[in-house]
Design an enzyme around this catalytic site. Structure first.
Site, short mmCIF file in Angstrom:
data_model
loop_
_atom_site.label_atom_id
_atom_site.label_comp_id
_atom_site.label_asym_id
_atom_site.label_seq_id
_atom_site.Cartn_x
_atom_site.Cartn_y
_atom_site.Cartn_z
N LYS A 125 33.95 37.72 46.23
CA LYS A 125 33.72 38.81 45.29
C LYS A 125 33.62 38.23 43.89
O LYS A 125 34.15 37.14 43.64
CB LYS A 125 34.89 39.79 45.35
CG LYS A 125 34.58 41.17 44.82
CD LYS A 125 33.87 42.06 45.81
CE LYS A 125 33.39 43.34 45.16
NZ LYS A 125 32.90 44.31 46.15
N ASP A 165 28.05 46.11 43.11
CA ASP A 165 29.29 46.87 43.23
C ASP A 165 29.30 47.78 42.01
O ASP A 165 28.22 48.05 41.45
CB ASP A 165 30.51 45.91 43.27
CG ASP A 165 31.82 46.60 43.63
OD1 ASP A 165 32.05 46.84 44.82
OD2 ASP A 165 32.61 46.93 42.73
#
Ligand code: NDP
Length: 443
Positions: A125, A165
């Site tokens: 991430k 995201d």
């Protein structure tokens, strides 16, 4: 003290200023004990100690020039958490709240989520504490180009494939991939969520939301019912929230709320999704503007949607948006199902409360895995340079989500916690990664 408690305690001590990462580990690690009890080899080889430590954490400066000609500096992150089953895969978040703790919690979750899809993708991430809100297109482009000017050397089609995201949609991925290609000379598909014109996959935009609804479909089936006529509350009005609402509406649900960080709209007649798409996707506006088109709806500044009576509640905005208080309201109003579209939206205490009151609960690592699943399908299409139809990808997504539901519910039953989809998802996700780590030795 049990092995899992020891590992958790040590990891919390070692990362003492990272509350979100603590929360994510606390939700996962203790639930793995029944599986570890059956497989002592994982304790002997320190698999859990390795799993809670990222393989690599990259922090970098992102300087860029704003429209007034002034230099701005943000901080960029990429946490490459675990590559035992495949290249790191996971989104980039651009939001002022982004810090190492948030990126680590998201990266840790991503390991299990990616494993649950059954595809060969490891967990990672990244992001930056940059706020795209209120910035001009030129400023967003300048930031993205500077961000990837550092990041490009750490990613690659067989190494690490980031996606979007919060705050990173098609526009940002376009700027990022354009600069990546310019720096590397490669059109290798590194980065997913690309536009259809340059290697994106059909259904990627819809994937997380549609996938969530495909999983909830199975949860409803287990309760011998369906979406038809079910009042559904959704938080958020971004990518995940919009396509969750779209699929729920297609299946006959009545969606009555959507929100953003300023407040929420309650439309008892049912939310008009075209209006939300126009405000959010085209005008980049605020959800309160919905009332200009639908005066019969109500707007609540600073409020949360959980007080609205519903059968199904789908948090789709951000972490820790559903507290014990919200869970109490949902229980009081007879809610049947809570399924997470966003990552870790439900506080631990709220999850326990929902489960204790027989509200069927699905954790994000299972229920929002559709996004990353279609990202992996995008990687496959980039590799072959052969692109599938909307229907092809949608069917594959549906199959993956139904398989995830079967896997997590069967795993929960197998380990004596029938109906506990949190434990089911954690164990099922862990199993494959742990096996891969064991087989590859102490790396
Ligand atoms: P978007 O940026 O498209 O939308 C985010 C939405 O959440 C917006 O409505 C935003 O409101 C709201 N929001 C964000 N931060 C906060 C906050 N601190 N408080 C209240 N509301 C907030 O993001 P996505 O829809 O892509 O992501 C939503 C969630 O889903 C995230 O948790 C993400 O990690 C998760 N997720 C996303 C996937 C994807 O494919 N996009 C895949 C799997 C999970 P505002 O505009 O006011 O900020």
């Amino acid at each position: 003290m049990s092995y899992t408690s020891q590992v958790l305690e040590q990891a919390i001590r070692k990362n003492s200023h990272e509350p979100e990462f603590h929360q994510a580990m606390t939700e996962v690690v203790p639930t793995l004990q029944p599986f570890i009890d059956e497989h002592p080899e994982y304790e002997k080889t320190g698999v859990l100690e390795r799993l809670v430590e990222p393989e690599r954490q990259i922090l970098f400066r992102v300087p860029w020039i704003d429209d007034n000609g002034e230099v701005q500096v943000n901080r960029g992150f990429r946490v490459q958490f675990n590559s035992a089953i495949g290249p790191y895969k996971g989104g980039l978040r651009f939001h002022p709240s982004v810090c190492l703790s948030i990126i680590k919690f998201l990266g840790f979750e991503q390991i299990f989520k990616n494993s649950l899809t059954g595809l060969s993708i490891g967990g990672g991430k990244g992001g930056a504490d940059f706020d795209p809100k209120g910035k001009s297109d030129r400023e967003v482009m300048a930031f993205c180009q500077s961000f990837v000017t550092e990041l490009y050397r750490h990613v690659g089609a067989d190494m690490d494939v980031p996606a979007g995201d919060i705050g990173v949609g098609a526009r940002e991925i376009g700027y990022i991939y354009g600069q990546y290609r310019r720096l590397t000379g490669l059109s290798d598909g590194t980065f997913s969520g690309k536009g259809i014109a340059y290697g994106g996959s059909l259904v990627r935009t819809e994937a997380t939301g549609y996938g969530l609804i495909y999983l909830v479909e199975k949860m409803l089936e287990s309760l011998k019912t369906s979406f038809e006529g079910k009042t559904t509350v959704i938080s958020g009005s971004g990518n995940v929230a919009i396509y969750t609402a779209e699929k729920a509406l297609q299946l006959g649900a009545k969606v009555v709320t959507m929100s953003d960080s300023d407040g929420y709209v309650y439309h008892p007649e049912g939310i008009n999704l075209d209006t939300v798409k126009m405000i959010k996707e085209k005008q980049r506006g605020r959800i309160r503007e919905y009332l200009e088109h639908h005066p019969a709806a109500q707007y609540y500044e600073n409020g949360l949607v959980w007080s609205v009576p519903c059968h199904i509640a789908l948090p789709c905005a951000t972490q820790n948006e559903l507290t014990a208080e919200g869970a109490g309201q949902l229980i009081k109003n007879g809610c049947l199902i809570v399924a997470e579209g966003s990552n870790m939206p439900t506080e631990l205490e709220a999850i326990q409360l929902l489960q204790a009151n027989n509200v069927l609960f699905a954790p994000g690592k299972a229920s929002n895995a559709g996004g990353v699943a279609v990202s992996a399908l995008e990687m496959a299409q980039n590799r072959s340079r052969w692109y599938w139809s909307f229907d092809d990808v949608d069917k594959k997504l549906q199959r993956i989500m139904h398989a995830i539901y079967a896997s997590i519910s069967e795993t929960a039953a197998r380990y004596g916690v029938k109906g506990n989809l949190v434990a089911g998802a954690n164990i099922a996700g862990f199993k494959r990664v742990a096996e891969a780590m064991l087989q590859q030795g102490a790396v």
